[in-house]
Design an enzyme around this catalytic site. Structure first.
Site, mmCIF file in Angstrom:
data_model
loop_
_atom_site.group_PDB
_atom_site.id
_atom_site.type_symbol
_atom_site.label_atom_id
_atom_site.label_comp_id
_atom_site.label_asym_id
_atom_site.label_seq_id
_atom_site.Cartn_x
_atom_site.Cartn_y
_atom_site.Cartn_z
ATOM 1 N N GLY A 114 0.230 -0.765 0.056
ATOM 2 C CA GLY A 114 -0.230 0.065 -0.058
ATOM 3 C C GLY A 114 0.735 1.601 -0.293
ATOM 4 N N GLY A 140 3.014 3.317 1.549
ATOM 5 C CA GLY A 140 3.731 2.998 2.928
ATOM 6 C C GLY A 140 4.176 4.183 3.224
ATOM 7 N N ARG A 141 4.701 5.264 2.058
ATOM 8 C CA ARG A 141 5.466 7.077 2.711
ATOM 9 C C ARG A 141 4.782 7.827 1.428
ATOM 10 N NH1 ARG A 141 11.063 6.238 -1.622
ATOM 11 N NH2 ARG A 141 9.409 5.105 -3.185
ATOM 12 N N LYS A 169 5.174 11.807 -1.977
ATOM 13 C CA LYS A 169 6.014 10.973 -1.514
ATOM 14 C C LYS A 169 6.755 11.274 -0.467
ATOM 15 C CE LYS A 169 7.914 8.007 -3.676
ATOM 16 N NZ LYS A 169 9.036 7.051 -5.125
ATOM 17 N N ASP A 202 10.030 4.730 8.185
ATOM 18 C CA ASP A 202 9.147 5.963 8.672
ATOM 19 C C ASP A 202 8.133 6.850 7.755
ATOM 20 O OD1 ASP A 202 10.999 6.480 7.018
ATOM 21 O OD2 ASP A 202 13.039 6.619 8.391
ATOM 22 N N GLY A 203 7.660 6.056 7.015
ATOM 23 C CA GLY A 203 7.632 6.798 5.597
ATOM 24 C C GLY A 203 7.981 7.800 5.041
ATOM 25 N N ARG A 218 -2.863 1.001 -9.626
ATOM 26 C CA ARG A 218 -1.752 0.292 -10.266
ATOM 27 C C ARG A 218 -2.973 -1.278 -10.672
ATOM 28 N NH1 ARG A 218 3.044 2.485 -7.101
ATOM 29 N NH2 ARG A 218 1.775 3.830 -6.140
ATOM 30 N N ASP A 247 2.483 -3.952 -8.809
ATOM 31 C CA ASP A 247 2.539 -3.075 -7.529
ATOM 32 C C ASP A 247 2.996 -1.602 -8.591
ATOM 33 O OD1 ASP A 247 4.665 -4.106 -6.215
ATOM 34 O OD2 ASP A 247 4.948 -1.972 -5.049
ATOM 35 N N ASP A 299 6.607 5.037 -10.134
ATOM 36 C CA ASP A 299 7.918 4.467 -9.635
ATOM 37 C C ASP A 299 9.089 4.123 -9.408
ATOM 38 O OD1 ASP A 299 6.015 4.622 -7.823
ATOM 39 O OD2 ASP A 299 5.273 2.652 -7.258
#
Length: 478
Positions: free
Chosen positions: A82, A84-85, A105, A117-118, A175, A244, A254
């Site tokens: 998912g 995550g950051r 991001k 820590d994202g 995605r 993803d 990405d």
């Protein structure tokens, strides 16, 4: 400016509502003013962007969400993925009715951060900014960079690095892994909601057709094939083609351990986390089809196996058609034919055999007239007899074209970039930026934004890389 939040509102069960967490002494160091103007966004200054991102009840962030999805990573299914950051901040609707996501991001931890820590680091955000703009200006479909922030906050990866943020823009952030996740987890009602949303906002031309899912899958297949054909033609290695990281819009997405080719090696691997070469340069077309097969599983509630097979078979034909068209343009050959294909393939084989720089030698080819006795290009090849045989075949093909050499050269220079993104130059930009100096970033970005032109002040960006700057493998870590 019209901001919308259709994904957050209409797919509320598929997201987690969060707001960005500010960074220590965050400051904006780059704004893509051209893109900002195209989107009719009001935040023109650095202070305006900081206010928009971090003030309470900002229209940009008051509905921001983290998305849930899964993905096949190096061929293995992972349902625990998912944002995550990152956060989907808002959707911009242009006066023409086109929709674009604004995605941040490095926004801090989310439920999908998996104990991380994202945050993003300055190194990775600079690399994505440069790459997305470089590909866009080459004509390769890509997400785009809108705004870059640095800070005094430090995070640890392989070493201590500066935390940073990047706002990027794309048609959506849907995605392959979104559809895979809700299919494989058997949440078919949510999968249906995802399809309904896609037809409403992104494939509306198919919504009222007799077989909309077939048309949607076919569109994704064709767009993905076109994108990867352009990767191969321009020598771009993505490096981590997990599902993803694949967009349903057929855009490059990405950016991680990517690289443009230096010396032409079809087996080149840019990701040092990929020792088996699953995502090597020459494997990209096959992996594209593998990923489309993985996505197609989510279409099985709506399409028969034979329908899906027929659609997937369109991939190779579209990829080869697009690749051949671009390669003919790069070589200055107008007509399609077996002889011209042989000339292109032989040229590529000579580059690989003699380890010639991919982009540089295509650019040199623009000024090569095989009917003249100019030896500059000829003398750079060790196997001179082989080169002469190839040049004779090229000369015959050119003679059959109703095109002057000047016309051919000018056309070729529109398809063979003078400036390409090199990892060693990107690292020099990063090193300077980490010291607070973004002047090299600005200069390199300007050159990459006009890749087919020639500007004496940017000559250093057109030079071939030194031996130590070649084939740099990059980590996925950011």
């Amino acid at each position: 400016m019209i901001l919308d939040h259709s994904y957050a509102n209409e797919l509320n069960e598929l997201v987690t509502h969060l707001t960005p967490q500010s960074l220590k002494n965050a400051r904006v160091v780059a704004i893509n003013q051209s893109l900002r103007s195209q989107l009719n966004l009001p935040w023109e200054t650095q202070d305006a962007w900081l206010e928009a991102l971090f003030s309470v009840n900002s229209p940009l962030t008051q509905h921001s969400v983290a998305q849930k999805y899964g993905g096949h990573q190096f061929g293995h299914w992972n349902p625990d993925l998912g944002d995550g950051r990152g956060l989907l901040l808002s959707e911009v609707v242009t006066p023409e009715g086109k929709r674009f996501d604004l995605h941040l991001k490095g926004s801090g931890p989310t439920p999908y951060s998996r104990f991380a820590d994202g945050r993003a680091v300055l190194r990775s955000t600079i690399r994505e900014y440069l790459a997305s703009e470089a590909l866009f200006h080459l004509g390769i479909p890509s997400s785009r960079a809108l705004c870059l922030l640095t800070s005094d906050e430090m995070v640890y990866r392989e070493k201590s690095e500066k935390a940073a943020m990047l706002i990027r823009v794309s048609q959506s952030h849907l995605r392959f892994g979104h559809f895979e996740y809700y299919f494989h987890s058997q949440q078919l009602e949510k999968l249906q909601s995802l399809f309904d949303y896609s037809f409403k906002y992104h494939f509306s031309e198919y919504a009222d057709q007799a077989n909309p899912h077939a048309l949607m899958l076919s569109k994704i297949v064709h767009d993905t094939a076109t994108m990867i054909a352009k990767w191969q033609a321009y020598g771009f290695n993505h490096g981590v083609m997990n599902t993803d990281n694949m967009s349903i819009h057929g855009i490059t997405f990405d950016f991680g351990p990517y690289a443009f080719l230096d010396d032409f090696d079809p087996r080149f691997i840019c990701n040092h986390s990929d020792p088996q070469g699953r995502y090597s340069f020459d494997n990209q077309p096959g992996i594209g089809l593998w990923n489309l097969n993985a996505l197609a599983m989510a279409f099985t509630p709506y399409l028969s196996r034979q329908e899906i097979t027929n659609i997937l078979q369109e991939y190779e034909q579209q990829l080869l058609k697009e690749y051949a068209k671009i390669m003919r343009a790069k070589c200055g050959l107008i007509e399609f034919g077996a002889h011209n294909s042989t000339i292109i393939n032989e040229w590529l084989d000579m580059l690989a055999s003699e380890k010639k720089d991919y982009s540089q030698y295509f650019r040199l080819l623009c000024d090569f007239d095989p009917t003249l006795k100019d030896t500059s290009l000829r003398d750079s090849f060790i196997d001179r007899p082989r080169f002469e045989r190839w040049a004779e075949g090229l000369s015959q093909s050119i003679a059959e074209q109703d095109w002057t050499n000047e016309q051919r050269s000018a056309s070729m220079k529109k398809h063979n970039p003078n400036y390409i993104l090199r990892n060693y130059l990107a690292q020099q930009v990063i090193d300077r930026a980490e010291e607070g100096d973004f002047s090299l970033f600005d200069a390199y970005l300007t050159a990459l934004s006009c890749p087919f032109n020639e500007h004496p002040e940017y000559a250093k960006f057109a030079a071939p890389p030194p031996d130590w700057g070649k084939k740099i493998e990059i980590s996925c870590s950011s």
